[in-house]
Scaffold this motif. Structure first.
Motif, PDB file in Angstrom:
ATOM      1  N   ALA A  75       0.825  -1.211   0.000  1.00  0.00           N
ATOM      2  CA  ALA A  75       0.000   0.000   0.000  1.00  0.00           C
ATOM      3  C   ALA A  75       0.858   1.260   0.000  1.00  0.00           C
ATOM      4  CB  ALA A  75      -0.927  -0.009   1.206  1.00  0.00           C
ATOM      5  N   ALA A  76       1.991   1.220   0.703  1.00  0.00           N
ATOM      6  CA  ALA A  76       2.880   2.387   0.767  1.00  0.00           C
ATOM      7  C   ALA A  76       3.441   2.749  -0.607  1.00  0.00           C
ATOM      8  CB  ALA A  76       4.021   2.125   1.751  1.00  0.00           C
ATOM      9  N   ALA A  77       3.470   1.776  -1.506  1.00  0.00           N
ATOM     10  CA  ALA A  77       3.970   2.026  -2.862  1.00  0.00           C
ATOM     11  C   ALA A  77       2.853   2.427  -3.816  1.00  0.00           C
ATOM     12  CB  ALA A  77       4.670   0.776  -3.391  1.00  0.00           C
ATOM     13  N   GLY A  78       1.646   2.602  -3.299  1.00  0.00           N
ATOM     14  CA  GLY A  78       0.543   3.079  -4.113  1.00  0.00           C
ATOM     15  C   GLY A  78      -0.340   2.015  -4.727  1.00  0.00           C
ATOM     16  N   VAL A  79      -0.134   0.742  -4.351  1.00  0.00           N
ATOM     17  CA  VAL A  79      -0.994  -0.336  -4.842  1.00  0.00           C
ATOM     18  C   VAL A  79      -2.274  -0.357  -4.012  1.00  0.00           C
ATOM     19  CG1 VAL A  79      -1.217  -2.829  -5.183  1.00  0.00           C
ATOM     20  CG2 VAL A  79       0.975  -1.690  -5.618  1.00  0.00           C
ATOM     21  N   ALA A  80      -3.421  -0.460  -4.671  1.00  0.00           N
ATOM     22  CA  ALA A  80      -4.698  -0.476  -3.964  1.00  0.00           C
ATOM     23  C   ALA A  80      -4.818  -1.726  -3.090  1.00  0.00           C
ATOM     24  CB  ALA A  80      -5.855  -0.428  -4.953  1.00  0.00           C
ATOM     25  N   CYS A  81      -5.292  -1.535  -1.867  1.00  0.00           N
ATOM     26  CA  CYS A  81      -5.536  -2.629  -0.928  1.00  0.00           C
ATOM     27  C   CYS A  81      -6.844  -2.329  -0.202  1.00  0.00           C
ATOM     28  CB  CYS A  81      -4.420  -2.730   0.111  1.00  0.00           C
ATOM     29  SG  CYS A  81      -2.771  -3.041  -0.567  1.00  0.00           S
ATOM     30  N   PRO A  82      -7.547  -3.351   0.293  1.00  0.00           N
ATOM     31  CA  PRO A  82      -8.731  -3.064   1.108  1.00  0.00           C
ATOM     32  C   PRO A  82      -8.341  -2.206   2.314  1.00  0.00           C
ATOM     33  CG  PRO A  82      -8.656  -5.383   0.492  1.00  0.00           C
ATOM     34  CD  PRO A  82      -7.333  -4.800   0.107  1.00  0.00           C
ATOM     35  N   ALA A  83      -9.168  -1.229   2.622  1.00  0.00           N
ATOM     36  CA  ALA A  83      -8.887  -0.334   3.739  1.00  0.00           C
ATOM     37  C   ALA A  83      -9.133  -1.035   5.066  1.00  0.00           C
ATOM     38  CB  ALA A  83      -9.760   0.913   3.634  1.00  0.00           C
ATOM     39  N   ASP A  84      -8.490  -0.528   6.124  1.00  0.00           N
ATOM     40  CA  ASP A  84      -8.807  -1.022   7.462  1.00  0.00           C
ATOM     41  C   ASP A  84     -10.290  -0.779   7.726  1.00  0.00           C
ATOM     42  OD1 ASP A  84      -6.211  -1.790   7.901  1.00  0.00           O
ATOM     43  OD2 ASP A  84      -5.669  -0.002   9.060  1.00  0.00           O
ATOM     44  N   ALA A  85     -10.942  -1.759   8.306  1.00  0.00           N
ATOM     45  CA  ALA A  85     -12.389  -1.674   8.513  1.00  0.00           C
ATOM     46  C   ALA A  85     -12.731  -0.678   9.616  1.00  0.00           C
ATOM     47  CB  ALA A  85     -12.947  -3.046   8.861  1.00  0.00           C
ATOM     48  N   THR A  86     -13.771   0.104   9.364  1.00  0.00           N
ATOM     49  CA  THR A  86     -14.280   1.030  10.377  1.00  0.00           C
ATOM     50  C   THR A  86     -15.749   0.759  10.696  1.00  0.00           C
ATOM     51  OG1 THR A  86     -14.819   2.637   8.630  1.00  0.00           O
ATOM     52  CG2 THR A  86     -12.668   2.850   9.705  1.00  0.00           C
ATOM     53  N   SER A  87     -16.371  -0.127   9.924  1.00  0.00           N
ATOM     54  CA  SER A  87     -17.774  -0.464  10.173  1.00  0.00           C
ATOM     55  C   SER A  87     -18.069  -1.855   9.618  1.00  0.00           C
ATOM     56  CB  SER A  87     -18.702   0.568   9.509  1.00  0.00           C
ATOM     57  OG  SER A  87     -18.509   0.561   8.100  1.00  0.00           O
ATOM     58  N   PHE A  88     -19.188  -2.405  10.041  1.00  0.00           N
ATOM     59  CA  PHE A  88     -19.619  -3.719   9.555  1.00  0.00           C
ATOM     60  C   PHE A  88     -20.437  -3.550   8.276  1.00  0.00           C
ATOM     61  CE2 PHE A  88     -19.045  -4.310  14.142  1.00  0.00           C
ATOM     62  CZ  PHE A  88     -18.210  -5.425  14.148  1.00  0.00           C
ATOM     63  N   PRO A  89     -20.447  -4.585   7.408  1.00  0.00           N
ATOM     64  CA  PRO A  89     -19.693  -5.847   7.502  1.00  0.00           C
ATOM     65  C   PRO A  89     -18.222  -5.638   7.164  1.00  0.00           C
ATOM     66  CG  PRO A  89     -20.892  -5.763   5.435  1.00  0.00           C
ATOM     67  CD  PRO A  89     -21.306  -4.529   6.198  1.00  0.00           C
ATOM     68  N   MET A  90     -17.385  -6.575   7.632  1.00  0.00           N
ATOM     69  CA  MET A  90     -15.947  -6.494   7.391  1.00  0.00           C
ATOM     70  C   MET A  90     -15.377  -7.892   7.230  1.00  0.00           C
ATOM     71  SD  MET A  90     -14.499  -5.631  11.233  1.00  0.00           S
ATOM     72  CE  MET A  90     -15.439  -4.126  11.389  1.00  0.00           C
ATOM     73  N   ILE A  91     -14.185  -7.949   6.666  1.00  0.00           N
ATOM     74  CA  ILE A  91     -13.457  -9.205   6.544  1.00  0.00           C
ATOM     75  C   ILE A  91     -12.487  -9.313   7.712  1.00  0.00           C
ATOM     76  CG2 ILE A  91     -11.721 -10.476   5.216  1.00  0.00           C
ATOM     77  CD1 ILE A  91     -14.325 -10.661   3.868  1.00  0.00           C
ATOM     78  N   ILE A  92     -12.540 -10.442   8.409  1.00  0.00           N
ATOM     79  CA  ILE A  92     -11.600 -10.731   9.484  1.00  0.00           C
ATOM     80  C   ILE A  92     -10.715 -11.881   9.020  1.00  0.00           C
ATOM     81  CG2 ILE A  92     -11.309 -11.446  11.882  1.00  0.00           C
ATOM     82  CD1 ILE A  92     -12.647  -8.766  11.677  1.00  0.00           C
ATOM     83  N   LYS A  93      -9.411 -11.699   9.127  1.00  0.00           N
ATOM     84  CA  LYS A  93      -8.485 -12.774   8.752  1.00  0.00           C
ATOM     85  C   LYS A  93      -7.336 -12.817   9.753  1.00  0.00           C
ATOM     86  CE  LYS A  93      -7.821 -10.771   4.721  1.00  0.00           C
ATOM     87  NZ  LYS A  93      -7.331 -10.449   3.351  1.00  0.00           N
ATOM     88  N   PRO A  94      -6.780 -13.992  10.001  1.00  0.00           N
ATOM     89  CA  PRO A  94      -5.602 -14.061  10.873  1.00  0.00           C
ATOM     90  C   PRO A  94      -4.474 -13.222  10.286  1.00  0.00           C
ATOM     91  CG  PRO A  94      -6.504 -16.261  10.504  1.00  0.00           C
ATOM     92  CD  PRO A  94      -7.205 -15.338   9.550  1.00  0.00           C
ATOM     93  N   ARG A  95      -3.770 -12.512  11.148  1.00  0.00           N
ATOM     94  CA  ARG A  95      -2.682 -11.664  10.655  1.00  0.00           C
ATOM     95  C   ARG A  95      -1.584 -12.506  10.021  1.00  0.00           C
ATOM     96  NH1 ARG A  95       0.993  -7.191  13.992  1.00  0.00           N
ATOM     97  NH2 ARG A  95       2.656  -7.091  12.421  1.00  0.00           N
ATOM     98  N   ARG A  96      -1.294 -13.629  10.630  1.00  0.00           N
ATOM     99  CA  ARG A  96      -0.251 -14.512  10.105  1.00  0.00           C
ATOM    100  C   ARG A  96      -0.882 -15.813   9.638  1.00  0.00           C
ATOM    101  NH1 ARG A  96       1.586 -11.653  14.373  1.00  0.00           N
ATOM    102  NH2 ARG A  96       3.494 -10.419  14.022  1.00  0.00           N
ATOM    103  N   GLY A  97      -0.643 -16.136   8.389  1.00  0.00           N
ATOM    104  CA  GLY A  97      -1.211 -17.356   7.844  1.00  0.00           C
ATOM    105  C   GLY A  97      -1.352 -17.255   6.343  1.00  0.00           C
ATOM    106  N   SER A  98      -2.028 -18.234   5.779  1.00  0.00           N
ATOM    107  CA  SER A  98      -2.200 -18.271   4.325  1.00  0.00           C
ATOM    108  C   SER A  98      -3.376 -19.169   3.991  1.00  0.00           C
ATOM    109  CB  SER A  98      -0.929 -18.813   3.656  1.00  0.00           C
ATOM    110  OG  SER A  98      -0.730 -20.163   4.049  1.00  0.00           O
ATOM    111  N   ASP A  99      -3.656 -19.278   2.707  1.00  0.00           N
ATOM    112  CA  ASP A  99      -4.632 -20.237   2.173  1.00  0.00           C
ATOM    113  C   ASP A  99      -6.061 -19.982   2.649  1.00  0.00           C
ATOM    114  OD1 ASP A  99      -2.720 -22.077   0.751  1.00  0.00           O
ATOM    115  OD2 ASP A  99      -1.924 -22.223   2.786  1.00  0.00           O
ATOM    116  N   SER A 100      -6.339 -18.752   3.101  1.00  0.00           N
ATOM    117  CA  SER A 100      -7.679 -18.344   3.537  1.00  0.00           C
ATOM    118  C   SER A 100      -8.155 -19.067   4.793  1.00  0.00           C
ATOM    119  CB  SER A 100      -8.709 -18.543   2.415  1.00  0.00           C
ATOM    120  OG  SER A 100      -8.434 -17.699   1.336  1.00  0.00           O
TER     121      SER A 100
END
Length: 246
Positions: A75-100
């Motif tokens: 994101a710091a290089a200007g690539v679009a990423c989902p924003a940090d959630a501020t309201s529901f609904p939102m996606i929750i994912k483990p910070r460390r991990g893979s494969d969804s």
């Protein structure tokens, strides 16, 4: 256990493709096929011991395994990423991990501890995946999910939806360029599968994940992306095995 079984099955298939024995790793090195948590520790231990192996470097594995760190760098290089959630609904994912694993849609309730989880806006759109192997970029594949469905672990590996080439040539080129740029930003040194979601309403191609220890067997999204770009399976294997030894 599920990931371990999947990777053992893949290792047997690759060994059969290569006509090579499936063996226990030793100090002469070899191709690492392990679930990501084990791969992370294995690359660190092998690097400390100075034992060569074929697979992702320990440093890039550490970075990409941490979704927050990888997302912040991209994101710091200007690539679009989902924003940090501020309201529901939102996606929750483990910070460390893979494969969804552990990824879910939250519609109410407390936001989990951000030390261990990432909470992002829910982006609706088309899921795409692109393989990159030593700088060679595959064709973006569209994941044919039902509208509103989450690309969960079960859908990635157990109840896989159809994968198909992206018909929009301009979007495909954009996804390829962005995938290549992301691998440069994250200093990918072997194979990677870059996952995106495209939001057509806002014309956003959002980075989701860079898996630097992806499934690479025949029929995987990684292999199919390269195949769709014109790289035969034999050439994939040659580059995977002979392209670099970490």
């Amino acid at each position: 256990m599920r990931l371990a079984f999947i990777h053992r099955t893949e290792a047997r298939a690759i060994a059969a493709e290569l006509g090579a024995p499936l063996r226990t790793f030793n100090n002469q090195g070899g191709l690492l096929r392990l679930s990501d948590p084990v791969m992370l520790h294995a690359t660190e231990a092998l690097t400390r011991a100075g034992i060569p192996y074929i697979g992702p470097g320990a440093t890039v594995m550490q970075l990409c395994y941490d979704k927050r760190a990888a997302t912040e760098r991209v994101a710091a290089a200007g690539v679009a990423c989902p924003a940090d959630a501020t309201s529901f609904p939102m996606i929750i994912k483990p910070r460390r991990g893979s494969d969804s694993l552990g990824v879910r849609i939250a519609r109410a309730g407390p936001i989990p501890n951000t030390e261990h989880y990432v909470a992002q806006e829910l982006v609706s759109g088309m899921e795409l995946t692109v393989a990159v192997l030593h700088g060679a970029v595959g064709s973006p594949l569209r994941i044919a999910l039902p509208e509103g469905a989450l690309y969960s672990f079960a859908r990635k590996y157990l109840l896989r939806p159809r994968r198909e080439p992206l018909p929009d040539a301009a979007l495909a080129k954009r996804a390829q360029y962005t995938a290549a740029r992301i691998t440069q930003l994250l200093k990918v040194d072997w194979a990677a599968r870059i996952d995106f979601i495209y939001d057509p309403k806002r014309d956003r191609l959002c980075f989701l994940e860079c898996d630097v220890a992806p499934l690479i067997g025949g029929g995987s999204a990684f292999a199919d992306s390269l195949l769709a770009a014109g790289m035969p399976r034999a050439e994939q294997l040659r580059r995977l095995i002979l392209g670099a030894c970490t």
